[in-house]
Motif scaffolding. Sequence first.
Motif, PDB file in Angstrom:
ATOM      1  N   ARG A  30      38.120  25.910  30.354  1.00 40.70           N
ATOM      2  CA  ARG A  30      36.880  26.454  30.167  1.00 40.70           C
ATOM      3  C   ARG A  30      35.622  28.074  29.950  1.00 40.70           C
ATOM      4  N   PHE A  31      37.316  28.298  29.936  1.00 41.58           N
ATOM      5  CA  PHE A  31      36.693  30.024  29.274  1.00 41.58           C
ATOM      6  C   PHE A  31      36.561  29.636  27.300  1.00 41.58           C
ATOM      7  N   ALA A  32      37.780  28.992  26.288  1.00 43.86           N
ATOM      8  CA  ALA A  32      37.188  29.032  25.406  1.00 43.86           C
ATOM      9  C   ALA A  32      36.069  27.819  24.859  1.00 43.86           C
ATOM     10  N   CYS A  33      35.952  26.998  25.826  1.00 44.03           N
ATOM     11  CA  CYS A  33      34.669  25.978  25.628  1.00 44.03           C
ATOM     12  C   CYS A  33      33.316  26.543  25.699  1.00 44.03           C
ATOM     13  N   ALA A  34      33.349  27.563  26.549  1.00 36.29           N
ATOM     14  CA  ALA A  34      32.066  27.671  26.918  1.00 36.29           C
ATOM     15  C   ALA A  34      31.497  26.766  27.177  1.00 36.29           C
ATOM     16  N   ALA A 130      42.855  35.381  28.782  1.00 35.98           N
ATOM     17  CA  ALA A 130      41.044  34.539  27.508  1.00 35.98           C
ATOM     18  C   ALA A 130      40.199  35.768  27.897  1.00 35.98           C
ATOM     19  N   ALA A 131      40.444  36.441  28.818  1.00 34.42           N
ATOM     20  CA  ALA A 131      39.135  37.643  29.160  1.00 34.42           C
ATOM     21  C   ALA A 131      39.055  37.915  29.759  1.00 34.42           C
ATOM     22  N   LEU A 145      35.146  38.379  32.042  1.00 36.99           N
ATOM     23  CA  LEU A 145      34.592  38.533  31.735  1.00 36.99           C
ATOM     24  C   LEU A 145      34.214  36.635  31.666  1.00 36.99           C
ATOM     25  N   CYS A 146      32.767  36.527  32.756  1.00 36.25           N
ATOM     26  CA  CYS A 146      33.356  35.158  32.967  1.00 36.25           C
ATOM     27  C   CYS A 146      32.091  34.187  31.728  1.00 36.25           C
ATOM     28  N   PRO A 147      32.655  32.748  31.391  1.00 33.01           N
ATOM     29  CA  PRO A 147      31.345  32.006  30.591  1.00 33.01           C
ATOM     30  C   PRO A 147      29.930  31.849  31.435  1.00 33.01           C
ATOM     31  N   SER A 148      29.980  31.366  33.230  1.00 33.13           N
ATOM     32  CA  SER A 148      29.403  30.830  33.595  1.00 33.13           C
ATOM     33  C   SER A 148      29.721  31.982  34.825  1.00 33.13           C
TER      34      SER A 148
END
Length: 299
Positions: A30-34, A130-131, A145-148
């Motif tokens: 989820r984090f890597a593929c954005a 991941a972040a 730091l989250c992708p969404s």
Amino acid sequence: MDILDVRDELFRHRPARADIGRAEAATTLRFACAGTLDRTVGAASVPVLDVPAGCARAVGRLARQITDLFEIPVVRLSAESLRVVARVPELARRTRLCDSTGRWVRGLPPPVVAGDDAVLAGAWRAAFLAAGALGGRGRAGLELLCPSPETAMALTGAARRLGVAALTRPGIHGDRVVVRDPVDVRAVLGRMGAPRAAQAWTPDLRRGTGEVPVSGALHDANRERASQAAAMTTLRVQALLADPPAGVPERLLATGLLRARNPELSLQELGRLADPPMTKDAIAGRLRRLLEHAERLTR
């Protein structure tokens, strides 16, 4: 306590159950593929999944989880990235990163959100690897730091169920999950599987104000957080450019393409490459407007 020591302890942690490992893999993806699994390659339009995790140990860990838990082969593109070509839709379905209609889940998968404490701790462990960062913005604490926004809300709720007070904060490069209280920081480090780091972590506070000298480990954390923010923006832009919605201004797409083609450059360096040249603030503003504009069109 240096963040590298925390990451080292977490990398050495091995999930006790298969569902915890699956939660880790799903969160890492989820984090890597954005937000996309539908990239294609070649004339046959074979669906592929590129995972630029940005860390050799993270890529190795994720590759093992996909291979061992889902029995799906992976290809190491480099020390810091991998690709899944075979059975990508199956991986999306089994991680529950796509719903029954094939649409990408914007937050964390339902089995992760509804999991027990061990599953929630696994999701936090994967998200931090991941972040994550220790310290930041002049305050002692821990940040993701989250992708969404949905991912940030899911991790905030998971922290609350684990007995940790966490807050969601919007930002230019994405929503952040923030844990400020030293007791809560130690608690979440222990929950994630870093008990030694939890015991050793002591914020260097100035006269009880909550400010931390920007030196040593915190300086490294700030630098790593900035790097992670740039990497997250690059991933989001690359995902957007793979299938850009109609109506996005050309100047914003041009800036996004500049970012996607030069992921290793700073905003200042990107500004020098722009035609005409721009300041780093102008580049950052265009990237932010690009993502916001595309999200509005998608909605």
